[in-house]
Write a protein that holds these residues in place. Structure first.
Motif, mmCIF file in Angstrom:
data_model
loop_
_atom_site.group_PDB
_atom_site.id
_atom_site.type_symbol
_atom_site.label_atom_id
_atom_site.label_comp_id
_atom_site.label_asym_id
_atom_site.label_seq_id
_atom_site.Cartn_x
_atom_site.Cartn_y
_atom_site.Cartn_z
ATOM 1 N N ASN A 79 0.869 -1.038 0.095
ATOM 2 C CA ASN A 79 0.027 0.256 0.021
ATOM 3 C C ASN A 79 0.986 1.272 -0.131
ATOM 4 O O ASN A 79 0.364 2.243 -0.247
ATOM 5 C CB ASN A 79 -0.817 0.054 1.173
ATOM 6 C CG ASN A 79 -1.837 -1.151 1.299
ATOM 7 O OD1 ASN A 79 -2.111 -1.736 0.080
ATOM 8 N ND2 ASN A 79 -2.398 -1.537 2.431
ATOM 9 N N LEU A 82 1.129 1.885 -3.922
ATOM 10 C CA LEU A 82 -0.353 1.836 -4.821
ATOM 11 C C LEU A 82 -1.584 2.283 -4.084
ATOM 12 O O LEU A 82 -2.517 2.417 -4.801
ATOM 13 C CB LEU A 82 -0.606 0.660 -5.413
ATOM 14 C CG LEU A 82 0.688 0.404 -6.183
ATOM 15 C CD1 LEU A 82 0.556 -1.108 -6.887
ATOM 16 C CD2 LEU A 82 0.665 1.198 -7.637
ATOM 17 N N GLY A 83 -1.403 2.501 -2.768
ATOM 18 C CA GLY A 83 -2.578 2.621 -1.931
ATOM 19 C C GLY A 83 -3.345 1.548 -1.600
ATOM 20 O O GLY A 83 -2.869 0.393 -2.051
ATOM 21 N N TRP A 86 -5.823 -1.280 -3.861
ATOM 22 C CA TRP A 86 -5.455 -0.754 -5.312
ATOM 23 C C TRP A 86 -6.034 -1.815 -6.043
ATOM 24 O O TRP A 86 -6.606 -1.675 -7.099
ATOM 25 C CB TRP A 86 -3.837 -0.693 -5.373
ATOM 26 C CG TRP A 86 -3.628 -0.198 -6.669
ATOM 27 C CD1 TRP A 86 -3.666 1.058 -7.412
ATOM 28 C CD2 TRP A 86 -3.059 -1.189 -7.950
ATOM 29 N NE1 TRP A 86 -3.142 1.006 -8.685
ATOM 30 C CE2 TRP A 86 -3.029 -0.341 -9.249
ATOM 31 C CE3 TRP A 86 -2.949 -2.429 -7.914
ATOM 32 C CZ2 TRP A 86 -2.611 -0.840 -10.369
ATOM 33 C CZ3 TRP A 86 -2.612 -3.055 -9.224
ATOM 34 C CH2 TRP A 86 -2.381 -2.233 -10.494
ATOM 35 N N GLU A 87 -5.341 -3.248 -5.886
ATOM 36 C CA GLU A 87 -5.930 -4.280 -6.808
ATOM 37 C C GLU A 87 -7.329 -4.298 -6.907
ATOM 38 O O GLU A 87 -7.881 -4.525 -8.135
ATOM 39 C CB GLU A 87 -5.360 -5.442 -6.298
ATOM 40 C CG GLU A 87 -3.815 -5.801 -6.293
ATOM 41 C CD GLU A 87 -3.354 -7.133 -5.945
ATOM 42 O OE1 GLU A 87 -4.216 -8.083 -6.020
ATOM 43 O OE2 GLU A 87 -2.123 -7.070 -5.671
ATOM 44 N N ARG A 89 -9.626 -2.031 -6.683
ATOM 45 C CA ARG A 89 -10.242 -0.665 -7.487
ATOM 46 C C ARG A 89 -9.802 -1.043 -8.929
ATOM 47 O O ARG A 89 -10.606 -0.570 -9.722
ATOM 48 C CB ARG A 89 -9.447 0.347 -6.739
ATOM 49 C CG ARG A 89 -10.013 0.845 -5.502
ATOM 50 C CD ARG A 89 -9.584 2.133 -4.854
ATOM 51 N NE ARG A 89 -8.494 2.676 -5.476
ATOM 52 C CZ ARG A 89 -7.361 2.642 -4.661
ATOM 53 N NH1 ARG A 89 -7.471 2.212 -3.160
ATOM 54 N NH2 ARG A 89 -6.011 2.944 -5.199
ATOM 55 N N LYS A 90 -8.683 -1.600 -9.104
ATOM 56 C CA LYS A 90 -8.329 -1.812 -10.667
ATOM 57 C C LYS A 90 -9.187 -2.725 -11.348
ATOM 58 O O LYS A 90 -9.622 -2.540 -12.395
ATOM 59 C CB LYS A 90 -6.771 -1.881 -10.436
ATOM 60 C CG LYS A 90 -6.290 -1.836 -12.137
ATOM 61 C CD LYS A 90 -6.208 -0.265 -12.221
ATOM 62 C CE LYS A 90 -5.609 0.117 -13.694
ATOM 63 N NZ LYS A 90 -5.897 1.210 -14.123
#
Length: 103
Positions: A79, A82-83, A86-87, A89-90
């Motif tokens: 995190n 990428l925060g 992230w996965e 959300r992507k």
């Protein structure tokens, strides 16, 4: 969503995480072993009275060490770059785009 499906997804994510951690520890072990071999090799090649502390004796250690640090950050602090989530959300973003394409 079905409880069994959620549990299976959590199990899959946990297995994937363990695989990444194991990969890092394997990489770290190889780093240590290879660098120990390099150190002993460098010591054997020293001239009498020559100091070990020369820049060329630390190139492998330093450059590969940077790679180890990056690998550790990606495994233990994903995190950080990428925060959080992230996965997920992507994946949702890509699925939304695909939904519009396939209509």
């Amino acid at each position: 969503m079905d409880t069994n499906k959620i549990d299976q997804q959590r199990l899959d994510r946990a297995r994937q995480r363990v695989k990444k951690i194991k990969s890092f520890y394997t990489h770290l072990l190889i780093y240590v072993v290879i660098n120990l071999i390099v150190v002993f090799q460098n010591i054997e090649n020293l001239e009498p009275g020559e100091s070990y502390f020369q820049a060329h004796n630390f190139i492998t250690f330093a450059l590969w060490g940077i790679v180890i640090i990056i690998h550790a950050l990606t495994v233990f602090l994903p995190n950080f770059v990428l925060g959080s989530n992230w996965e997920e959300r992507k994946i949702k973003e890509i699925m939304e785009k695909d939904k519009h394409i396939w209509k």
